[in-house]
Design an enzyme around this catalytic site. Structure first.
Site, PDB file in Angstrom:
ATOM      1  N   ASP A   1      -9.235   0.225   8.389  1.00 55.89           N
ATOM      2  CA  ASP A   1      -9.334   1.643   8.009  1.00 55.89           C
ATOM      3  C   ASP A   1     -10.358   2.352   8.888  1.00 55.89           C
ATOM      4  OD1 ASP A   1      -7.489   1.289   5.918  1.00 55.89           O
ATOM      5  OD2 ASP A   1      -9.066   0.963   4.421  1.00 55.89           O
TER       6      ASP A   1
ATOM      7  N   GLU B   1       0.853  -1.180   0.000  1.00 60.39           N
ATOM      8  CA  GLU B   1       0.000   0.000   0.000  1.00 60.39           C
ATOM      9  C   GLU B   1       0.892   1.234   0.000  1.00 60.39           C
ATOM     10  OE1 GLU B   1      -2.938   0.111   3.123  1.00 60.39           O
ATOM     11  OE2 GLU B   1      -3.977  -1.647   2.348  1.00 60.39           O
TER      12      GLU B   1
ATOM     13  N   HIS C   1      -5.187   0.449  -2.208  1.00 59.36           N
ATOM     14  CA  HIS C   1      -5.540  -0.944  -1.951  1.00 59.36           C
ATOM     15  C   HIS C   1      -5.065  -1.737  -3.170  1.00 59.36           C
ATOM     16  CE1 HIS C   1      -9.016  -0.475   1.213  1.00 59.36           C
ATOM     17  NE2 HIS C   1      -7.839  -0.087   1.667  1.00 59.36           N
TER      18      HIS C   1
END
Length: 137
Positions: free
Chosen positions: A94, A23, A83
């Site tokens: 998150d 990420e 993502h």
């Protein structure tokens, strides 16, 4: 509503692609006019977790970004992350880590190589997710 320049979208996308398989993350800053937010600067930060499932921003880079925002009269509007293998929606992690109900959380999904998807969200104190309209100009 959130406005993002196409050039800044491209910067975020390139940062996310160069961070693969992990990420990528960063901060967004700009100006607020009522319910409208204008992203004027994107800060590319290091994902110190080096993970494809979660991220932690480098604290020194965060501090430098905040100092730059103050020097340029910009407000912290929120953050972004990618993502690599999942849709552009907040994961349970998150939501759990969302600390500011006024911040925008941008998520860029890279799972479909033919069509990358960027979405913006607000996450309230009860961890309810509200998608916010993002206009790329």
């Amino acid at each position: 509503m959130l406005y993002l320049k196409k050039s800044d979208y491209d910067i975020i996308l390139q940062h996310a692609l160069s961070g693969l398989p992990n990420e990528a993350c960063g901060l967004i800053a700009g100006k607020v006019n009522g319910d409208v937010k204008y992203i004027e600067k994107v800060y590319l930060l290091t994902n110190i977790d080096e993970s494809n499932e979660h991220f932690s921003m480098d604290p020194k880079e965060q501090l430098a970004a905040i100092k730059d925002m103050r020097a340029n009269n910009l407000e912290l509007l929120g953050n972004f992350h990618s993502h690599p293998e999942s849709p552009a929606r907040p994961s349970e992690e998150d939501k759990r880590l969302a600390y500011d109900s006024k911040a925008n959380y941008l998520i860029l999904s890279l799972m479909n190589k033919n069509e990358y998807v960027l979405k913006a969200f607000l996450i309230n104190e009860d961890k309810n997710v509200i998608e916010e309209t993002i206009n790329i100009m």
